[in-house]
Enzyme design. Structure first.
Site, PDB file in Angstrom:
ATOM      1  N   ASN A  21     -12.686  -0.976  -5.426  1.00 47.38           N
ATOM      2  CA  ASN A  21     -12.428  -1.446  -6.786  1.00 47.38           C
ATOM      3  C   ASN A  21     -13.575  -2.356  -7.247  1.00 47.38           C
ATOM      4  OD1 ASN A  21     -11.406  -2.568  -9.149  1.00 47.38           O
ATOM      5  ND2 ASN A  21      -9.845  -3.774  -8.119  1.00 47.38           N
ATOM      6  N   GLU A  42      -0.602 -17.245  -8.435  1.00 49.55           N
ATOM      7  CA  GLU A  42       0.317 -16.427  -9.228  1.00 49.55           C
ATOM      8  C   GLU A  42       1.780 -16.636  -8.815  1.00 49.55           C
ATOM      9  OE1 GLU A  42      -1.078 -12.381  -9.163  1.00 49.55           O
ATOM     10  OE2 GLU A  42      -2.892 -12.918 -10.271  1.00 49.55           O
ATOM     11  N   HIS A 101      -5.705  -7.808  -5.305  1.00 47.67           N
ATOM     12  CA  HIS A 101      -5.096  -8.845  -4.466  1.00 47.67           C
ATOM     13  C   HIS A 101      -3.574  -8.768  -4.492  1.00 47.67           C
ATOM     14  CE1 HIS A 101      -5.343 -10.703  -8.483  1.00 47.67           C
ATOM     15  NE2 HIS A 101      -4.273 -11.409  -8.124  1.00 47.67           N
ATOM     16  N   TYR A 154       0.845  -1.191   0.000  1.00 44.82           N
ATOM     17  CA  TYR A 154       0.000   0.000   0.000  1.00 44.82           C
ATOM     18  C   TYR A 154       0.886   1.248   0.000  1.00 44.82           C
ATOM     19  CZ  TYR A 154      -3.708  -3.273   1.256  1.00 44.82           C
ATOM     20  OH  TYR A 154      -4.598  -4.317   1.258  1.00 44.82           O
TER      21      TYR A 154
END
Length: 173
Positions: free
Chosen positions: A131, A169, A140, A110
């Site tokens: 979002n 991922e 994410h 962030y």
């Protein structure tokens, strides 16, 4: 879900400015649970929620999005390259654009996003939570300095979904 005057189902998560037009919620069965995709009359994606029930998403999923999601979950598609929502504030759109540029397999904090756009980490977190295109604009991939941070998928198992997506991922083990 609410019914419009025409009898079409509208999604409750859609912003009031979009409620004048009919919406078509569709369901996709992801490995971690259901995903609701909401389209307008031109089959443009206007919202994606990482939860859903069949009775609230009675429309068939457009083939293009079925293929994109199948490819993402099979590991063949890394980024959706879809425009961010125009329904947020100018600040939210700046945050969403920065998030959309995070490549698959990487994360940003962030604080890093905040520094990139000249803001504060809490404000970035707030914009992430608004979002409307979760997964497509990959919020994410934004994490805290220490740990996963939050995740506003509107679902009790939100952090489990975030962890699953990051594992998928290759970011988190």
């Amino acid at each position: 879900m609410a019914q419009s005057e025409s009898g079409r189902t509208r999604a409750s998560g859609v912003r009031s400015s979009e409620r004048m037009m009919p919406h078509y919620p569709c369901l996709y069965r992801a490995p971690f649970g259901n995903i609701t995709l909401i389209f307008d009359e031109q089959q443009q994606l206007i919202a994606l929620e990482l939860h859903g029930k069949l009775e609230y998403a009675p429309y068939p999923l457009p083939i293009e999005w079925q293929q994109k999601l199948d490819d993402y979950f099979a590991g063949r598609l890394k980024n959706f390259h879809h425009p961010i929502s125009t329904q947020g504030s100018a600040f939210q759109q700046r945050v969403w654009q920065a998030i959309a540029e995070i490549p698959a397999g990487t994360v940003r904090t962030y604080q890093e996003i905040a520094q990139q756009i000249g803001s504060h980490p809490r404000a970035v977190g707030g914009a992430c939570g608004k979002n409307p295109l979760a997964l497509v604009v990959p919020c994410h991939r934004v994490v805290a300095k220490q740990g996963l941070g939050g995740f506003s998928s509107g679902e009790d198992k939100a952090l489990m979904i975030k962890r699953w997506l990051l594992q998928h991922e290759g970011v988190v083990r």
